[in-house]
Design an enzyme around this catalytic site. Structure first.
Site, PDB file in Angstrom:
ATOM      1  N   LYS A  29      -1.988   2.165   4.496  1.00 36.21           N
ATOM      2  CA  LYS A  29      -0.353   2.457   4.782  1.00 36.21           C
ATOM      3  C   LYS A  29       0.103   3.723   4.350  1.00 36.21           C
ATOM      4  O   LYS A  29       0.937   4.446   5.081  1.00 36.21           O
ATOM      5  CB  LYS A  29       0.596   1.263   3.791  1.00 36.21           C
ATOM      6  N   THR A  30      -0.576   4.317   3.430  1.00 37.03           N
ATOM      7  CA  THR A  30      -0.179   5.736   2.897  1.00 37.03           C
ATOM      8  C   THR A  30      -0.408   6.729   3.767  1.00 37.03           C
ATOM      9  O   THR A  30       0.173   7.543   4.134  1.00 37.03           O
ATOM     10  CB  THR A  30      -1.188   6.228   1.622  1.00 37.03           C
ATOM     11  N   ASP A 215       8.590   2.791   0.773  1.00 38.55           N
ATOM     12  CA  ASP A 215       7.114   2.279   0.526  1.00 38.55           C
ATOM     13  C   ASP A 215       7.372   0.797  -0.282  1.00 38.55           C
ATOM     14  O   ASP A 215       8.104   0.916  -1.390  1.00 38.55           O
ATOM     15  CB  ASP A 215       6.077   2.957  -0.105  1.00 38.55           C
ATOM     16  N   GLU A 216       6.214  -0.087  -0.223  1.00 41.28           N
ATOM     17  CA  GLU A 216       6.377  -1.181  -1.159  1.00 41.28           C
ATOM     18  C   GLU A 216       7.729  -1.980  -1.171  1.00 41.28           C
ATOM     19  O   GLU A 216       8.208  -2.125  -2.153  1.00 41.28           O
ATOM     20  CB  GLU A 216       6.005  -0.665  -2.544  1.00 41.28           C
ATOM     21  N   GLN A 246       1.960  -9.559  -1.218  1.00 42.51           N
ATOM     22  CA  GLN A 246       1.780  -8.995  -2.486  1.00 42.51           C
ATOM     23  C   GLN A 246       2.917  -8.633  -3.458  1.00 42.51           C
ATOM     24  O   GLN A 246       3.074  -7.577  -4.082  1.00 42.51           O
ATOM     25  CB  GLN A 246       1.286  -7.578  -2.078  1.00 42.51           C
ATOM     26  N   ARG A 606      -8.454  -6.819  -4.538  1.00 38.60           N
ATOM     27  CA  ARG A 606      -9.217  -5.595  -5.271  1.00 38.60           C
ATOM     28  C   ARG A 606     -10.740  -5.426  -4.907  1.00 38.60           C
ATOM     29  O   ARG A 606     -10.876  -4.403  -5.430  1.00 38.60           O
ATOM     30  CB  ARG A 606      -8.723  -5.794  -6.770  1.00 38.60           C
TER      31      ARG A 606
END
Length: 673
Positions: A29-30, A215-216, A246, A606
């Site tokens: 996504k970044t 973002d987020e 998330q 993770r």
């Protein structure tokens, strides 16, 4: 653009209206956000200063801005805002200070400052139990995050206790205004209120910020959602990136339903799903998908990977918690020995910090190096907080908390009785403690000559430093202030050894170096940035991330699942997968197992290559052994991808023998080398 997959490229190029990028874990996504900024500037003609990209940590913002700088000419990104929500709010507040009714040189109260103020207010009200101060602070924070004013909180109060808390909220806000200060939540609340009350100012900011990237998004609270909606209006210049699977921060006000709300607010919302994962093996993603499918969804997605199918996920059941931690320690040693990897390739994640205590003892016993996240913040060190208090008072003479912290550091023979009398005079004259120290008439009328002189001299000295900072080099003025305060000698007098004193003084020098560095890059975008802007930025940085310190040494990482979000490790151990641990007892009682399932999903994703889940058959509670039930989440994983150990099966016994032979072979190879 050639480095993006088709879905990522679609998200970058879509500018015809509001866009939701549903970005699964590890889906890049970044890259989408940074390349979209570059696309808006290079292909769509947006000037850098017309774009704001907002995220939740300073670390993420820094990395994002660095990546944009590699894609676009530096001149074109001048004025580009890549920042946290709270930094965006602070920027708006600084530019609209007069309209908000605040004076230049305002302070930002961190959590401890705000707590101290609440305690002070509550001490005047005998009906409030001091044990409830932190609970009241959380309640006030929740109200602010939902844009609820003290008056509205008072009208909503359903009991005498709630009425008292709402009254404290009212007193607290008035005290903040008197101190010319904002607390952390105000950095979002105040701009939102400002825009509601001043449409002309809102129009000016809408004209300035023509495209917003968030973002987020699943972590936004009510106030943050409202701030973005207000800034955007009915325009289409919005890209939000998030993953409702998330969302694990409901306890601090995050609302995953904000993602679903977007399609209601914008009926023409375009949705792009990023489902290709660049982190984990397919087996790990299959387990994560199976688990999270048990939650209801407004938007469905399935993570997939080209990283190979991967090894089975191991679920290890041990006799008790002691055996569980010992097994994790020996497994790490064994895997590292057989693979020749580094300790830093391993991470142990747990639901609560209390689970790490026994694990630490076992790692120490086996001489396995480790590091725990959430250590002491640089800004939490006494010498740094002392120095920051001097700086806060320098830019805000009405900051009574800062004044009280440093008036006797180093000692100036100004005792509690003198300060108590000074506070009484300040209240009577409706001015700050520091400004009262500059009132020669009041001092001479109320104090003995020596005490009056000490107070006046302190005021005169700080005022002189402030003048030097305003008229000359502010960093040189700060260095001179530290030297003149004789703080270094005071550290040597109070430290356990000269080495300790030198290290602590080194932290003070590091703080001043950060001031200088921050002032430099702030002035690149705003030539008028001054010492006040730098100090507020540093205080905000600490509050946001508590000095995120990166550690690249070869040590096993120990951290909570909440702290692991956004991170990845080749080998992950998940500790304590039992009912009432994960899911947590309070979540079961409150009927909020869905967030616990999202927490488990974050934990699983993770892992890059190997995932091991552990649980104990018994744990000691209040001195007695209690039987533990395996977590319901274990039954929600695909059975065909799980190797169970410690459950007494014949297959498991054969696997243990084979594993023992492999370890012995690895030891022989190591000895030969």
């Amino acid at each position: 653009m050639s480095k993006l997959n088709p879905r990522q490229a679609e998200a970058v190029k879509y500018i015809d209206g509001p866009l939701l990028v549903l970005a699964g874990a590890g889906s890049g996504k970044t890259s989408v956000i940074t390349r979209k900024i570059a696309y808006l500037i290079e292909e769509c003609g947006y000037p850098g200063q017309a774009i704001a990209a907002v995220t939740f940590t300073n670390k993420a913002a820094r990395e994002m801005k660095e990546r944009v700088a590699q894609l676009v000419d530096k001149k074109k990104i001048r004025g580009l805002m890549v920042c946290t929500f709270h930094t965006l709010g602070l920027t708006i507040i600084r530019r609209e200070l007069r309209t908000l009714g605040y004076r230049p040189g305002f302070s930002i109260f961190d959590q401890s400052d705000a707590l101290a103020l609440l305690k002070e207010l509550m001490m005047k009200d005998g009906d409030i139990d001091m044990d409830h101060v932190e609970m009241i602070q959380n309640m006030i924070s929740n109200w602010k995050n939902e844009l609820i004013s003290p008056e509205k909180a008072l009208s909503m109060a359903g009991s005498q206790g709630e009425q008292q808390i709402a009254a404290i909220y009212q007193h607290y806000n008035r005290a903040l205004k008197a101190y010319n200060a904002f607390d952390f939540d105000d950095l979002i609340l105040q701009p939102s209120l400002l825009f509601d009350e001043h449409p002309d100012i809102l129009q000016r900011w809408r004209a300035k910020l023509r495209y917003l990237l968030i973002d987020e998004y699943q972590d936004t609270n009510g106030a943050q959602y409202q701030l973005i909606q207000t800034l955007l209006g009915n325009r289409g210049g919005l890209t939000v990136v998030g993953d409702d699977d998330q969302s694990i921060y409901a306890w601090r006000g995050a609302r995953p339903e904000n993602i679903a709300q977007l399609s209601k607010d914008y009926p023409g919302l375009h949705v792009v799903k990023l489902e290709q994962n660049y982190r984990s093996t397919s087996r790990i993603l299959k387990a994560a998908n199976h688990l999270i499918d048990h939650n209801p969804h407004d938007f469905n997605k399935k993570l997939w990977s080209e990283m190979g199918y991967g090894d089975p996920i191991r679920v290890i059941r041990t006799a008790n918690e002691d055996a569980e931690c010992e097994r994790v320690a020996t497994e790490i040693m064994d895997q590292r020995l057989r693979t020749g990897g580094r300790y830093s390739d391993f991470a142990v994640l747990y639901r609560g910090n209390h689970q790490s205590r026994l694990l630490e003892m076992k790692l120490q016993q086996f001489q396995v190096p480790y590091i725990m996240s959430g250590g002491t913040s640089f800004f939490s060190r006494q010498e740094v907080k002392d120095s920051l208090a001097y700086l806060r008072l320098l830019v805000n003479p009405t900051d009574d908390n800062a004044f009280l912290r440093i008036i006797n550091v180093p000692r100036r023979k100004i005792g509690p009785s003198t300060l108590e009398k000074l506070a009484g005079i300040a209240v009577q004259r409706e001015q700050s403690l520091f400004n009262t120290c500059g009132d020669a008439h009041a001092l001479n009328a109320n104090f003995p000559p020596e005490a009056a002189k000490r107070l006046f001299d302190f005021h005169d000295w700080i005022s002189g430093v402030r003048q030097r900072a305003d008229e000359g080099d502010p960093i040189a003025a700060v260095r001179a202030m530290i030297d003149e305060s004789d703080y270094e000698n005071w550290l040597h007098q109070n430290a356990s050894s000269p080495n300790v004193a030198e290290k602590r003084m080194g932290n003070v020098h590091s703080l001043v170096d950060q001031l200088k560095q921050t002032l430099g890059w702030l002035q690149e975008d705003d030539p008028d940035a001054d010492l006040e802007a730098v100090i507020n930025r540093l205080l905000l940085r600490d509050m946001l991330e508590q000095q995120e310190e990166e550690d690249d040494s070869d040590r096993v990482q120990l951290l909570t699942i909440h702290a692991s979000k956004g991170l990845e490790y080749p080998n992950v151990f998940l500790l304590g997968w039992e009912e009432e641990i994960l899911p947590h007892r309070s979540s079961i009682e409150e009927g909020n197992v869905e967030e616990e399932r999202r927490l488990a999903y974050v934990a699983i994703t993770r892992a890059k290559r190997n995932l091991t889940i552990t649980l104990a058959a018994k744990r000691k509670q209040f001195g007695e052994w209690q039987t533990c039930q395996p977590s319901r989440f274990l039954d929600e994983l695909p059975e065909e991808d799980i190797d169970k150990l410690g459950f007494g099966t014949d297959t498991e016994k054969a696997q243990n023998k084979e594993r023992g032979r492999e370890t012995l072979a690895s030891l022989r190879d190591l000895l030969k080398k």
